[in-house]
Every structure is written in C-alpha cells, then in structure tokens.
Design an enzyme around this catalytic site. Structure first.
Site, mmCIF file in Angstrom:
data_model
loop_
_atom_site.group_PDB
_atom_site.id
_atom_site.type_symbol
_atom_site.label_atom_id
_atom_site.label_comp_id
_atom_site.label_asym_id
_atom_site.label_seq_id
_atom_site.Cartn_x
_atom_site.Cartn_y
_atom_site.Cartn_z
ATOM 1 C CG ASP A 21 -2.056 0.974 1.109
ATOM 2 O OD1 ASP A 21 -2.404 1.337 -0.035
ATOM 3 O OD2 ASP A 21 -2.611 1.371 2.150
ATOM 4 C CG HIS A 38 0.256 2.319 -9.649
ATOM 5 N ND1 HIS A 38 -0.081 1.842 -8.406
ATOM 6 C CD2 HIS A 38 -0.796 3.090 -10.060
ATOM 7 C CE1 HIS A 38 -1.285 2.294 -8.070
ATOM 8 N NE2 HIS A 38 -1.733 3.049 -9.062
ATOM 9 C CG LEU A 132 10.065 -16.623 -3.537
ATOM 10 C CD1 LEU A 132 9.579 -16.768 -2.096
ATOM 11 C CD2 LEU A 132 10.612 -15.217 -3.773
#
Length: 247
Positions: A21, A38, A132
């Site tokens: 956020d 962004h 991962l």
C-alpha cells in the site's frame, strides 16, 4: 553486521504475505501522477522478491490488484493491468535465473483475456523452478474466495460426494485458491493503514502482523529483514499459554 546476517535461518517464516500500500500517496507527496507510484512500486517488488529468495522464504504472496480496484477510474485500471503484465514479462528471465516460480490467485475471469494469457505464459515459463514461489493476488477478494469455496463444497454435498458432517477447517482450506500453500506466518502492510483490506481473511487467522508507515515504493530490503527479525522475536502461542509453549 548486515541485517540479513541477524536473521536466524532456522526459524524463518515459510510464507510471507504483503499488502503493498501507498503507491498513490507516494506519488502525490512528490506532485507526481499516481501511475508514477505504481511504476516505482514495481521496482520494490523486484528487490523484495530478491531478498525473500536470498533469505530462503518459500512463499511470497503480494496483494497486487483487488476486486475493489476494478472500481477505480478506467484509465488507472488499464494502466495498472498493462504495467503488471509488462513488468512480469520483463522480469521472467531473472525469475528463472533465480529459481523463482510465479503463480497467481484471484477471480482471474475478470481480467482482460490478453493480460491473462500473457501472465499464464510467464507462469508456464517458470513452472520448473523450485525455489521461492512468488504468488500474485490479482483481481483478488478474500470474501469472493470464501464464497466460491462454499459453493464448491455445496456442490459436492449436493451430488453426494461429501457429507456435511465431514466439513471442517481442512475442507474449507482445501477449496481456497491457496490450497497448495501453507497459511502465511507473517503479514506485512506498508503505508500505515491498520486494516486487512479483504486479503486472505481465512488464511491469516494466526499470522503475525507487521504494519509500517513506509509507502511501498520506499520499502527496502532492510525493511523486509527487519520484519523477519521482528517476527522471530515474537512468541506464537496459537491460543495456548507461554508455559504450555515452553513445555
């Protein structure tokens, strides 16, 4: 000593989930268009994926685009979709190089077909990797996920393949999008807001939570290491007492 060296590799969280956020507020504070936030946030995804892989985290789930985000102005939504897909395509060679497998959860039927197809290609290209697992929560809503799980369970009850008496926590978990992952041990939220925002509501029942004021574009590798160190300092009791845990 570097922060990463202070992490106890024998007590790592297996699954870390992040609510990314603050992109828009980061841009606004610099008199920039929201899209600039962004774009910078993508760079943060790269460095946090790198440090998570280096530390040895097995699953990293990023709240990338919520179902509520579809209600944003069309120009911003279109730009976000383009940015997400383009960034993932650009990063796929490095993901493969670093043995990172890409996956995706959410109501992806709402995504533009071209964007969905391109992301699926990236997922397929990294499917052989076994390091991962980088999971993108796209067009995701925890309430939608739980409702969808209930519908699928109800269908099994209706056709006689499942008895209502057999339904338990594991039944619900096995019908969620995250059925192939353990529940998050650690939930991180950047940007300072003290809310979950409809993210992994079932799965975070016993997750440790770390909220930081730092906006996502400014979130650093050291910030991530600090969250892991903080996690390792906590006692996870799961409803028991400290004495019971120590025994």
């Amino acid at each position: 000593m570097a922060l990463i060296d202070k992490i106890d590799k024998t007590r790592l969280p297996i699954h870390v989930a992040i609510i990314m956020d603050g992109n828009g507020r980061w841009a606004k504070s610099r008199q920039l268009n929201r899209s600039a936030g962004h774009v910078e946030g993508v760079n943060t995804v790269r460095r946090i994926t790198e440090i998570a892989s280096e530390i040895g985290i097995k699953h990293l789930t990023l709240y990338t685009f919520s179902t509520e985000n579809w209600n944003r102005p069309k120009e911003e939504v279109d730009a976000l979709m383009h940015l997400i897909v383009t960034a993932i395509e650009r990063e796929t060679p490095d993901l493969i190089k670093n043995n990172v497998r890409l996956s995706m959860i959410g109501n992806v039927t709402r995504m533009p077909q071209e964007a969905y197809d391109r992301l699926c290609q990236c997922i397929n290209d990294t499917s052989h990797c076994n390091g991962l697992n980088l999971c993108l929560a796209l067009s995701y809503s925890a309430r939608w996920e739980i409702v969808n799980a209930c519908k699928n369970i109800a269908k099994k009850v209706k056709n006689g393949t499942l008895s209502p008496d057999e339904i338990d926590d594991n039944t619900i978990s096995s019908h969620l999008n995250t059925s192939d992952m353990p529940d998050p041990d650690l939930l991180i939220r950047t940007g300072g807001d003290m809310r979950i925002s409809n993210f992994l509501l079932w799965q975070i029942a016993y997750s440790e939570i770390c909220v930081v004021d730092t906006f996502w574009p400014d979130y650093s590798k050291d910030d991530f290491c600090n969250a892991i160190i903080q996690f390792q300092s906590r006692e996870r009791r799961y409803g028991l007492t400290s004495e019971q845990i120590n025994q």
